[in-house]
Design an enzyme around this catalytic site. Structure first.
Site, PDB file in Angstrom:
ATOM      1  N   HIS A 165     -40.278  -1.206 -23.371  1.00 45.27           N
ATOM      2  CA  HIS A 165     -39.101  -1.994 -23.420  1.00 45.27           C
ATOM      3  C   HIS A 165     -38.645  -2.398 -24.841  1.00 45.27           C
ATOM      4  O   HIS A 165     -37.324  -2.480 -25.010  1.00 45.27           O
ATOM      5  CB  HIS A 165     -39.452  -3.295 -22.663  1.00 45.27           C
ATOM      6  CG  HIS A 165     -39.121  -3.123 -21.265  1.00 45.27           C
ATOM      7  ND1 HIS A 165     -40.238  -3.686 -20.425  1.00 45.27           N
ATOM      8  CD2 HIS A 165     -38.235  -2.352 -20.546  1.00 45.27           C
ATOM      9  CE1 HIS A 165     -39.799  -3.239 -19.087  1.00 45.27           C
ATOM     10  NE2 HIS A 165     -38.660  -2.718 -19.209  1.00 45.27           N
ATOM     11  N   CYS A 182     -28.529  18.303 -24.418  1.00 42.59           N
ATOM     12  CA  CYS A 182     -28.634  16.834 -23.662  1.00 42.59           C
ATOM     13  C   CYS A 182     -30.009  16.236 -24.161  1.00 42.59           C
ATOM     14  O   CYS A 182     -30.071  15.201 -23.769  1.00 42.59           O
ATOM     15  CB  CYS A 182     -28.609  16.802 -22.202  1.00 42.59           C
ATOM     16  SG  CYS A 182     -29.669  17.677 -21.314  1.00 42.59           S
TER      17      CYS A 182
END
Ligand code: PEP
Ligand code: MG
Length: 557
Positions: free
Chosen positions: A184, A482
């Site tokens: 996170h 990507c």
């Protein structure tokens, strides 16, 4: 001067004195409680409720992704299964503090053992436990220090509650010793464009007050920098600010060669912000992010709705959607139910989809439905493809479901080496440099201890990019990039020089890459790429490219 390495988040660079996060509260002793279990139960309930409400309030103040994370953490605190574990310990006469500590620790171990995305939630559970214990002891919640001047925050890992409300005028950069690119701390740092490096082993030994340079683009923390190093940091900060302020134009080299700049997204709701930053389409939509916490495979209807929302946001533009990439760092309960010793080398990506073909067929149906209902240019690709036969399988099944443009991700070296044959079959290829680097250098991309191997500048990786680019040229098929490598401005130039036709990245990287592309022609890009290709390791490839591009040498080179 020493250099520590970790996983850089974003492209920023900063310098300043270190302030370290306070050490966690000491573990409570396992001595019998002098209060009754009922009294201890009431204390725990009050403390957990207070912590949950505090997390929710912090979430409301922060908004955005932080709010979702903090609400999830508040739910974790009040999880009934956890409450039962605490109650069992209280009934056995333990103190409130010890019962919370012990019950949360056992939950944490279970989560950690799951690894991947869920494993990275273990740190969030530790933070909740610390907050509850601090509340029970009448102490303030553990948190970010305030030395009274701007600082580089060094911590083991940061709790979402701390990251969400960081004072960005004071915190110049974040360095954590634990955590990977999907922790996170990383997710929120990326969203708020905080200069951050996670998983820096050895950062725990840095002293309070010591000046460091935190270079997220290179993933390095440099101690005792010289004045010249610091002047270079200031120059880079000024260049980034100028790039951010420059007009938004379609991606192109200085000679006008177009290099469309696309974005990587995991949820349709990031689309509007990406378009505002100049996204010319989507180069990678990670569909598995929609279903990380789903126990059951999503239905066609639910998926059609999500894909339609995405395609509507990019009307008239190209949108490359990736079929579910389940496994390894992103396990999906409904696709990866068997334990594997080496999940990155296991039933992952297309292999897992092929083993549960109904799920693949439903996803392709939903994508074709969304395509029919909208006006974007939908391309669909398969992840973790390793053979020409798998390419044939995916292209055939995608076309059978009405997908007009079907391609494959090049993440496994075998596919790059056979790019000529692969691109005879697939409509396009998209190189996932994160996994391509992991598989080429045999280094787990989530493991801090081998982070130095996870460097897409490595000439072995560049050779595979070139092989894929050559395959694309032979067949006149597009080859996009990507992986995170496309977000490194000079590496982006190299990738174009090696044959990449589009670049896809986090939306916050668009401005830097756009500005750098505009300073080199296609001939320059090819020359710079050759210099990097000729090197024998990642560091020399980087230096050689800098030299060929006539840029100042980097701080650490
Ligand atoms: C990659 O591997 O580079 C990629 C883009 O896919 P992901 O990071 O989702 O594995
Ligand atoms: Mg990948």
């Amino acid at each position: 001067m020493t250099e520590l390495r970790g996983v850089g988040i974003g492209l920023g660079v900063a310098h300043g004195p270190i302030a370290r996060m306070a050490a966690p509260l000491p573990a409570p002793e396992d001595s019998p409680s002098t209060a009754t279990p009922e009294e201890e139960t009431a204390r725990v309930r009050d403390a957990i409720a207070a912590v949950a409400r505090d997390l929710e309030t912090r979430g409301e103040t922060a908004g955005g992704a932080a709010q979702e994370v903090l609400e999830a953490q508040a739910m974790m605190a009040e999880d009934p299964a956890l409450e039962e574990e605490v109650a069992a310990r209280l009934a056995a006469g333990k103190t409130a503090e010890f019962a919370v500590f012990d019950a949360f620790a056992s939950f944490r171990d279970t989560l950690s053992a799951m690894g991947g995305y869920l494993g990275e939630r273990a740190a969030d559970l530790d933070d909740v436990a610390q907050r509850v214990i601090a509340h029970l002891r009448g102490l303030p919640a553990p948190g970010v220090p305030d030395p009274g001047h701007p600082f580089v925050l060094v911590a083991k890992d940061l709790a979402p509650a701390d990251t969400a409300l960081l004072d960005l005028d004071k915190v110049l950069a974040l360095v954590t010793t634990e955590g990977g690119p999907t922790s996170h701390t990383a997710i929120l740092a990326r969203e708020k464009s905080i200069v951050a490096i996670v998983g820096v082993h050895g950062a725990g030994d840095l002293a309070d007050g010591e000046t460091v340079i935190v270079d997220a683009a290179q993933g390095t923390v440099v101690t005792s920098p010289s004045e010249t190093d610091i002047a270079q940091v200031e120059r880079r900060k000024a260049d980034r600010a100028a790039a951010a302020a420059a007009p938004i134009t379609p991606g192109a080299l200085s000679d006008g060669t177009p290099v469309p700049l696309l974005v990587n997204l995991g949820k349709p709701d990031g689309a509007a912000a990406a378009v505002e930053l100049g996204a010319e389409g989507v180069g990678l939509f990670r569909t598995e992010f929609l279903f990380l916490s789903s126990a059951q495979a999503p239905g066609v209807e639910e998926q059609t709705k999500a894909y339609t929302e995405l395609l509507q946001a990019f009307e008239g533009k190209k949108v490359v959607v990736r079929a579910l990439d389940a496994g390894a760092d992103k396990p999906l309960a409904f696709l990866n139910d068997a334990h594997e010793e080496n999940p990155a080398l296991g039933l992952r990506g297309l292999r897992a989809l092929r083993a549960s073909e109904d799920i693949l067929r439903e996803q392709l149906t939903a994508l074709a439905n969304a395509d029919a209902a909208t006006n974007a240019d939908l391309w669909v690709m398969a992840p973790m493809v390793s053979t020409v036969e798998e390419t044939e399988y995916f292209v055939a099944i995608a076309k059978e479901h009405g997908i007009k443009t079907a391609g494959v991700m090049v993440e496994v070296p075998s596919l790059a080496l056979l790019a000529d044959k692969v691109l005879a079959v697939a409509d396009f290829a998209s190189i996932g440099t994160n996994d391509l680097t992991q598989y080429t250098l045999a280094a787990d991309r989530l493991l801090g201890s081998v982070a130095s191997f996870q460097d897409p500048w490595h000439p072995a990786v560049l050779q595979l990019v070139k092989a894929t680019g050559d395959g694309g040229r032979v067949h006149g098929k597009p080859v996009g990039i990507c992986g995170e490598a496309a977000a490194d401005p000079l590496l982006a130039v190299v990738l174009v020089g090696l044959g990449a036709t589009t670049l896809s990245m986090a939306p916050t990287a668009l401005a830097d890459v756009r500005a750098t592309l505009l300073t080199h022609s296609l001939d320059d890009a090819r020359r710079i790429a050759s210099a990097a290709l000729a090197a024998s390791d990642a560091a020399s490839a980087r230096s050689a490219a800098h030299e060929a591009a006539s840029l100042p040498k980097e701080i650490h080179s």
